[in-house]
Structure formats: C-alpha cells, structure tokens
Design an enzyme around this catalytic site. Structure first.
Site, mmCIF file in Angstrom:
data_model
loop_
_atom_site.group_PDB
_atom_site.id
_atom_site.type_symbol
_atom_site.label_atom_id
_atom_site.label_comp_id
_atom_site.label_asym_id
_atom_site.label_seq_id
_atom_site.Cartn_x
_atom_site.Cartn_y
_atom_site.Cartn_z
ATOM 1 N N HIS A 182 -8.090 -5.902 7.194
ATOM 2 C CA HIS A 182 -7.896 -4.866 8.207
ATOM 3 C C HIS A 182 -8.167 -5.441 9.593
ATOM 4 C CE1 HIS A 182 -6.914 -0.568 8.698
ATOM 5 N NE2 HIS A 182 -7.437 -0.773 9.895
ATOM 6 N N GLU B 31 -2.592 -1.679 -3.318
ATOM 7 C CA GLU B 31 -3.772 -0.962 -2.861
ATOM 8 C C GLU B 31 -3.442 0.488 -2.558
ATOM 9 O OE1 GLU B 31 -4.935 -3.379 0.491
ATOM 10 O OE2 GLU B 31 -3.737 -2.181 1.890
ATOM 11 N N HIS C 239 0.859 -1.189 0.000
ATOM 12 C CA HIS C 239 0.000 0.000 0.000
ATOM 13 C C HIS C 239 0.894 1.236 0.000
ATOM 14 C CE1 HIS C 239 -3.928 1.984 1.628
ATOM 15 N NE2 HIS C 239 -3.181 2.876 0.996
#
Length: 237
Positions: free
Chosen positions: A190, A70, A43
C-alpha cells in the site's frame, strides 16, 4: 530477494473506462511476468469496478508465477477464491464502498472469523496472508488464527517517508521482527513506490513479498512498464 507481485487493478480500471478489451488484462499480466515480476495480484471488489470476477478465473491459466487474490472474505469472494485456487489469498477488511484499503484487521476482535476462513483456505491448499497494521498485538492476533503470513499495511510509512520522517518505519521493523519470531511470513503493500521501496526493504527483516499496483502503474506511464518492473526488482535485491 524480496519478491515483487504487481497489482493489475489499475489496468482493469483503464480497460473498463472505455469498454472493450484495451488494454488486454491477460496480455499485461503475461508481459509483467516476462519482464521479471515474481507475482500477479488482483483485488476484485463486489461492484467489479476494476477487476471482474471473470478476470480472476481467466488469469488462472495465465499466471505462472505467484497468483495472489486479495479482498474482504465475504461469501462471494470466498467462493471465487475456492474456485480459482490461487497461490495465496490475502484477507483485507475493506468496506464495500471503500475507494482503497484503509486499515488492517483487528485480529483479536475477529479471531474466530479469521481462524475459520483461514482453515477453509488451508483445506484447499491455499496460502493465507492477513492484512494488518504494524501493531504488535495485531501480529500476535494474526498468529493465533493459524495464518501463514501477514501483510503489513504501509500507507502510514509511505506518508511519513514523504514528509521526510524516516523514523516512521520503526513500527514496521518491530512488527516484522515479532512476526519472524512467531514464524509468520512477512508481506507488505500500500503506497509503496520507487521513492520509498529501497528504504523500506532495507529496514524490514525477512520481507518475503511486496504487492505494488497504483504507484507502479502510474510510474510506468512515464517510464515504461518493463523499465519500471526492473527498477523495482533492482531496489528489492
């Protein structure tokens, strides 16, 4: 079996804290795949406080499983993804100064934008996943953009599970059932951890992939990276 994609941002954080190339991000990515993980996630953020844009380029020749990038689809991120051409791009609406992702997309409000971005990535043969909260309207909104998958934002589940409230998984189950009916692939991520991953997996039908970073790397400090990757794989079977 649900695939495990390991987010290696925290490896880059540790490297950047000291300078130099220890730990070696590319070697860790190779090791994680050799240990059995079916994907690598990164990310990159605009400030490059952990993963750098050059890391994304360098990992392209190293990741032979699924490569997932991401981030918030601002121009520099979109350009990077189109250059690297990973297996999958996951669109996350986090602010520039966000410590970590803290919400899914409002796929109704941002339908036109997400549709345009999704089409651009599809033209370049990149699978698209959109980060969403477990809300049926948001799942339906994601479908309308033409995305291939959604990624369920699981912080609320993890928090409730930690409090002993196993009913906190119910909105995720319902969102997953709807996604399957709409022929959307289902990812999740997450705050998933060794403590809650088996329960989550058991309650989410058709779960294709989980992306886990912070918890997995933290657990590996005590338990070892090879061991932890395989502990996750066992719980995901």
């Amino acid at each position: 079996m649900t695939k495990l994609s390991v987010n290696i941002n925290k490896i880059a954080t540790l490297r950047n804290a000291r300078g130099g190339n220890v730990p070696d991000l590319l070697k860790v990515a190779k090791d994680i795949q050799q240990f059995g993980a079916q994907g690598i996630t990164i990310h990159p953020r605009p400030d490059e406080r952990h993963i750098r844009y050059q890391d994304a380029r360098d990992l392209k020749s190293v990741v032979y499983t699924e490569y997932n990038i991401e981030g918030n689809p601002e121009k520099s991120f979109v350009d990077l993804v189109l250059e690297v051409r990973p297996t999958q791009v996951t669109l996350v609406p986090d602010a520039v100064d966000a410590i970590t992702s803290d919400a899914g997309w409002d796929t109704v409000k941002h339908k036109d934008f997400l549709t345009e971005i999704t089409q651009e990535f599809h033209r370049n043969d990149i699978r698209v996943s959109i980060f969403v909260d477990p809300v049926k309207a948001m799942v339906e909104g994601a479908k309308a953009t033409g995305t291939d998958r959604i990624e369920l934002y699981t912080e609320a589940f993890a928090h409730q599970y930690g409090l002993g409230n196993k009913d906190g998984v119910q909105p995720y189950t319902e969102a997953a059932i709807l996604a399957s009916e709409l022929e959307l692939g289902i990812n999740a991520g997450h705050d998933l951890s060794l403590d809650n991953i088996r329960f989550f997996k058991q309650n989410i039908p058709d779960l294709l992939e989980v992306s886990i970073g912070h918890a997995l790397i933290s657990e590996a400090i005590s338990l070892g990276l090879d061991n932890v990757v395989n502990m996750y794989l066992n719980k995901l079977r």
